[in-house]
Design an enzyme around this catalytic site. Structure first.
Site, short mmCIF file in Angstrom:
data_model
loop_
_atom_site.label_atom_id
_atom_site.label_comp_id
_atom_site.label_asym_id
_atom_site.label_seq_id
_atom_site.Cartn_x
_atom_site.Cartn_y
_atom_site.Cartn_z
N ARG A 115 0.74 -1.26 0.00
CA ARG A 115 -0.03 0.13 -0.01
C ARG A 115 0.81 1.64 -0.10
O ARG A 115 2.12 1.18 0.47
CB ARG A 115 -0.93 0.09 1.13
CG ARG A 115 -1.93 -1.21 1.34
CD ARG A 115 -2.82 -1.12 2.61
NE ARG A 115 -3.51 -2.13 2.77
CZ ARG A 115 -3.44 -3.44 3.27
NH1 ARG A 115 -2.10 -3.51 3.75
NH2 ARG A 115 -4.15 -4.25 3.48
N LYS A 138 -2.03 -1.70 7.77
CA LYS A 138 -3.50 -1.22 7.86
C LYS A 138 -4.30 -2.25 8.71
O LYS A 138 -5.06 -1.79 9.71
CB LYS A 138 -4.05 -1.33 6.50
CG LYS A 138 -5.42 -0.71 6.50
CD LYS A 138 -5.96 -0.78 4.97
CE LYS A 138 -7.55 -0.42 4.90
NZ LYS A 138 -7.91 -0.17 3.77
N HIS A 195 -3.84 3.22 -5.87
CA HIS A 195 -4.10 1.67 -5.09
C HIS A 195 -4.58 0.70 -6.30
O HIS A 195 -4.33 -0.46 -5.93
CB HIS A 195 -5.32 1.96 -4.24
CG HIS A 195 -5.54 0.76 -3.20
ND1 HIS A 195 -4.54 0.65 -2.12
CD2 HIS A 195 -6.15 -0.04 -2.92
CE1 HIS A 195 -4.92 -0.40 -1.38
NE2 HIS A 195 -5.79 -0.95 -1.88
N ARG A 198 -1.82 -2.22 -6.57
CA ARG A 198 -1.95 -3.49 -5.67
C ARG A 198 -2.61 -4.59 -6.45
O ARG A 198 -2.20 -5.61 -6.21
CB ARG A 198 -2.69 -3.08 -4.54
CG ARG A 198 -2.77 -3.93 -3.41
CD ARG A 198 -2.87 -3.36 -2.01
NE ARG A 198 -3.47 -4.40 -0.97
CZ ARG A 198 -2.84 -4.92 -0.11
NH1 ARG A 198 -1.66 -5.03 -0.21
NH2 ARG A 198 -3.32 -5.55 0.70
#
Length: 243
Positions: A115, A138, A195, A198
């Site tokens: 991330r 996270k 993102h 990812r």
């Protein structure tokens, strides 16, 4: 900040949460509202069962937003090349500007499936020869992420510039977000989020690793999320596996 905070507990009910839900849906997606409803539901359960502050479960009668379709966007090779160009990143030169290091972070993300916040927080002491240790993530669990040859090349590329600084890339998360958005706008690339790297990374890594190994790399504890949201091979990718 929302008006529901002004409602006193003795009168708090489903109607209040339904109104909050409708206001929130004007600002964020249904998936976000569902996640926030889970948090609020848990808080109300603790308040009711352990503290005796509520007599009912006010969220149990509130209709939830329908599930949204999982995002499938992946950056193309052409978009990546264009984005790196406008960010000023060069493969053969140390990225001396913060904007150029955003390009390095972008490539590093595609190699590692990490991330944005995890990458920006990497310290030099977290790096091993073949992996990086993430003490804080996270979901609250530490993990180790293997580094490909390309990921190690990127680390060595930035070392002459940031080797004496606290973090490997020396780019705060807020700056990464702002500079990535600016670069994306200059490159005229639409509907791409940082993102999305990812998803791209995990789809590429799925050619090498099975789903359990992918989960170990990505930190997913729910394999359904990994499979439904992030693992997104094309039919050609699957056909290639057949030889």
């Amino acid at each position: 900040r929302d008006g529901i905070a002004d409602v006193r507990l003795p009168t708090l009910g489903a109607r209040d949460f339904a109104a909050w839900r409708d206001r929130r849906l004007l600002e964020v997606s249904g998936a976000t509202v569902n996640r926030e409803m889970n948090i609020l539901s848990h808080a109300c359960s603790v308040a009711r069962r352990e503290w005796g502050w509520l007599k009912t479960r006010p969220l149990s009668d509130v209709r939830r937003p329908p599930p949204t379709q999982a995002r499938t966007r992946r950056p193309s090779d052409e978009e990546t090349a264009l984005l790196l160009q406008v960010l000023g990143y060069e493969y053969a030169a140390p990225p001396r500007t913060r904007t150029a290091r955003v390009g390095a972070i972008y490539l590093f993300a595609i190699e590692t499936a990490m991330r944005a916040g995890e990458i920006c927080g990497i310290r030099w002491g977290d790096l091993d020869t073949r992996h990086v240790h993430l003490p804080t993530t996270k979901n609250g669990y530490a993990r180790d992420v293997p580094l490909s040859a390309e990921a190690r090349r990127i680390v060595e590329q930035v070392r002459p510039v940031t080797g004496e600084r606290e973090t490997v890339f020396d780019v705060p998360v807020a700056s990464l977000d702002a500079l990535f958005r600016k670069g994306k706008k200059r490159a005229m690339i639409e509907d791409l989020r940082f993102h999305d790297t990812r998803r791209e990374a995990l789809t590429r890594l799925s050619r090498i690793f099975g789903v359990m190994e992918l989960a170990r790399i990505s930190g997913h504890r729910d394999l359904r999320v990994l499979q439904n949201v992030y693992y997104n091979p094309s039919i050609d990718d699957l056909a290639d596996k057949l030889g």
